[in-house]
Design a protein around this motif. Sequence first.
Motif, short mmCIF file in Angstrom:
data_model
loop_
_atom_site.label_atom_id
_atom_site.label_comp_id
_atom_site.label_asym_id
_atom_site.label_seq_id
_atom_site.Cartn_x
_atom_site.Cartn_y
_atom_site.Cartn_z
N SER A 118 -11.28 1.15 -4.77
CA SER A 118 -10.49 1.72 -5.87
C SER A 118 -11.26 2.79 -6.61
CB SER A 118 -10.05 0.61 -6.83
OG SER A 118 -11.19 -0.02 -7.40
N THR A 119 -12.60 2.79 -6.49
CA THR A 119 -13.42 3.76 -7.20
C THR A 119 -13.46 5.10 -6.48
OG1 THR A 119 -14.84 1.94 -7.93
CG2 THR A 119 -15.69 4.17 -8.23
N ILE A 120 -13.67 5.08 -5.16
CA ILE A 120 -13.94 6.35 -4.47
C ILE A 120 -12.91 6.71 -3.39
CG2 ILE A 120 -16.41 6.09 -4.91
CD1 ILE A 120 -16.81 5.52 -1.93
N HIS A 121 -11.93 5.82 -3.12
CA HIS A 121 -10.97 6.10 -2.04
C HIS A 121 -9.53 6.13 -2.56
CE1 HIS A 121 -14.13 5.72 0.85
NE2 HIS A 121 -14.16 4.40 0.91
N PRO A 122 -9.17 7.07 -3.42
CA PRO A 122 -7.80 7.07 -3.94
C PRO A 122 -6.74 7.25 -2.85
CG PRO A 122 -8.94 9.13 -4.51
CD PRO A 122 -9.97 8.18 -3.98
N GLU A 123 -7.02 8.08 -1.84
CA GLU A 123 -6.04 8.31 -0.78
C GLU A 123 -5.84 7.04 0.06
OE1 GLU A 123 -8.36 12.06 -1.69
OE2 GLU A 123 -8.90 10.02 -1.08
N LEU A 124 -6.93 6.33 0.36
CA LEU A 124 -6.84 5.12 1.17
C LEU A 124 -6.10 4.02 0.42
CD1 LEU A 124 -7.68 3.77 3.85
CD2 LEU A 124 -9.76 2.98 2.69
N VAL A 125 -6.41 3.85 -0.85
CA VAL A 125 -5.76 2.80 -1.65
C VAL A 125 -4.28 3.12 -1.85
CG1 VAL A 125 -5.71 1.73 -3.95
CG2 VAL A 125 -7.89 2.09 -2.79
N ARG A 126 -3.94 4.39 -1.87
CA ARG A 126 -2.52 4.76 -1.97
C ARG A 126 -1.76 4.26 -0.74
NH1 ARG A 126 2.02 5.57 -1.57
NH2 ARG A 126 3.27 7.47 -1.72
N LEU B 148 -2.98 1.81 1.45
CA LEU B 148 -3.25 0.37 1.63
C LEU B 148 -3.51 -0.24 0.25
CD1 LEU B 148 -5.75 0.67 4.64
CD2 LEU B 148 -3.28 0.23 4.76
N PRO B 149 -2.46 -0.53 -0.53
CA PRO B 149 -2.64 -0.93 -1.93
C PRO B 149 -3.44 -2.21 -2.13
CG PRO B 149 -0.34 -1.18 -1.24
CD PRO B 149 -1.04 -0.40 -0.17
N GLU B 150 -3.46 -3.11 -1.14
CA GLU B 150 -4.21 -4.35 -1.35
C GLU B 150 -5.70 -4.09 -1.51
OE1 GLU B 150 -5.36 -6.76 2.55
OE2 GLU B 150 -3.21 -6.34 2.54
N PHE B 151 -6.17 -2.92 -1.01
CA PHE B 151 -7.59 -2.61 -1.13
C PHE B 151 -8.01 -2.37 -2.58
CE2 PHE B 151 -8.69 -0.97 3.42
CZ PHE B 151 -8.52 -2.27 3.90
N ALA B 152 -7.04 -2.11 -3.46
CA ALA B 152 -7.37 -1.92 -4.86
C ALA B 152 -7.95 -3.20 -5.47
CB ALA B 152 -6.13 -1.50 -5.65
N GLY B 153 -7.67 -4.35 -4.85
CA GLY B 153 -8.18 -5.62 -5.36
C GLY B 153 -9.63 -5.87 -5.02
N GLY B 154 -10.21 -5.03 -4.15
CA GLY B 154 -11.63 -5.13 -3.87
C GLY B 154 -12.01 -5.98 -2.69
N TYR B 155 -11.04 -6.61 -2.03
CA TYR B 155 -11.35 -7.46 -0.88
C TYR B 155 -11.01 -6.73 0.41
CZ TYR B 155 -12.36 -11.43 -3.86
OH TYR B 155 -12.94 -12.27 -4.79
N ALA B 156 -11.97 -6.68 1.33
CA ALA B 156 -11.78 -5.97 2.58
C ALA B 156 -10.99 -6.81 3.57
CB ALA B 156 -13.13 -5.59 3.19
N ALA B 157 -10.20 -6.14 4.41
CA ALA B 157 -9.44 -6.84 5.44
C ALA B 157 -10.37 -7.59 6.39
CB ALA B 157 -8.57 -5.85 6.22
N GLN B 158 -11.62 -7.10 6.51
CA GLN B 158 -12.55 -7.75 7.43
C GLN B 158 -12.98 -9.14 6.96
OE1 GLN B 158 -15.55 -5.22 9.54
NE2 GLN B 158 -15.03 -3.73 7.98
N SER B 159 -12.64 -9.48 5.72
CA SER B 159 -13.03 -10.79 5.20
C SER B 159 -12.22 -11.91 5.82
CB SER B 159 -12.84 -10.82 3.67
OG SER B 159 -13.54 -9.77 3.05
N TYR B 160 -11.10 -11.60 6.48
CA TYR B 160 -10.19 -12.62 6.98
C TYR B 160 -9.94 -12.42 8.47
CZ TYR B 160 -9.24 -12.14 1.98
OH TYR B 160 -9.38 -12.01 0.62
N VAL B 161 -10.07 -13.48 9.25
CA VAL B 161 -9.83 -13.40 10.69
C VAL B 161 -8.36 -13.05 10.95
CG1 VAL B 161 -9.83 -14.65 12.87
CG2 VAL B 161 -11.65 -15.05 11.19
N GLY B 162 -8.14 -12.00 11.73
CA GLY B 162 -6.79 -11.64 12.14
C GLY B 162 -5.97 -10.91 11.10
N HIS B 163 -6.51 -10.69 9.91
CA HIS B 163 -5.71 -10.06 8.84
C HIS B 163 -5.76 -8.54 8.95
CE1 HIS B 163 -3.90 -9.38 4.94
NE2 HIS B 163 -4.88 -8.55 4.64
#
Length: 366
Positions: A203-211, A213-228
């Motif tokens: 959310s700090t440095i990737h405004p285009e990406l968070v736009r 993939l909005p869940e990334f604004a919460g600070g948790y990476a998709a890599q934290s979860y198997v298959g997500h």
Amino acid sequence: MSASLHPTLPGRFYTDPALFAVEQERIFEAMWFCAIRGSDLPAPGAFRTVPIGRESVLVTRSSGGVRAFLNVCRHRGAQLCAASEGTVKRTFRCMYHAWAYDLDGKLVAAPNLVKMPDIDRTEYGLRPLAVREWLGYIWVCLSDDPPSFGSTVQGAVVERLGDLAAIDRYGIGDLTVGRRITYDVRANWKLIVENFMECYHCSTIHPELVRVLPEFAGGYAAQSYVGHGAAFAPDVEGFTVDGSPGVAPIEGIDAGQDRRYFAVTIKPQVFVNLVPDHVIFHRMYPLAADRTLVECDWLYSPSVVASGADLSRSVELFDRVNRQDFEACERCQPGMSSRAYAQGGVLVPSEHHIGAFHAWVRDKLT
């Protein structure tokens, strides 16, 4: 230290040339290393030279398939190929004393060689290396006893996505390079891995990406979860810099992969990003404790590239993400040698999984 904060590696792990030399020996020269895209060798005689650990490696194609050798003449040790890429007709010829080797590495010619009938031309051929082709890339291992490709390289994909079928559906080996960008990053390779693994910074440095993939604004990476896989925003039509439609989706992906982004880290130097219409494939070449080359391929269906479709908006999205990330890594590198970081920093809960990477590094070095 509070339960919320876990320690990182000390700063010297990112600055000490002696530690980097041990990493070169025990990580990059001991594991499977993704060297080049197979399409970079379109015909027999094509070659590329790549830095792997402390070695220069010559990767080429012969009539029998892909070959990899240490890029060193067996006579007096001259570097055989000085160019980073090129094509030879039938042989690699040393510029020093004209020893020549065929595409399979056998010594085939040298001044006065016929007067030395006791020389075994295979034994004094180029030093061969273990080679595998997977996902359309050529993987090389310098070790005399390579680790299991299935458990290390493919195992990393299974650990992240749940099974190999999830990545097989993208048909990465059959895709075409639509764009390639090489980044010269003035930062330690581990800073780049850590950055790719977490989204606390998104959310700090990737405004285009968070736009997109909005869940990334919460600070948790998709890599934290198997298959997500991170879901696209409802009003986003494609994985592009402005959310506009992308190109035709990759045939073979299933419903659970549509409108989702998946990221995979394959230690020690590969990042794979999967979206419905293309794949973004990063390879790192660590050159020094504070310098890493990153080669990034944007891969599309062959018909999309052949059609001349405009790829600029999808390329621009992750090119911006890369530049934002690498600037942050370069901002961190000087701090690694500060007395303030002598004992390291801290990981917040959304970064705790990076601790497993740090433990892996320590294990490899000890």
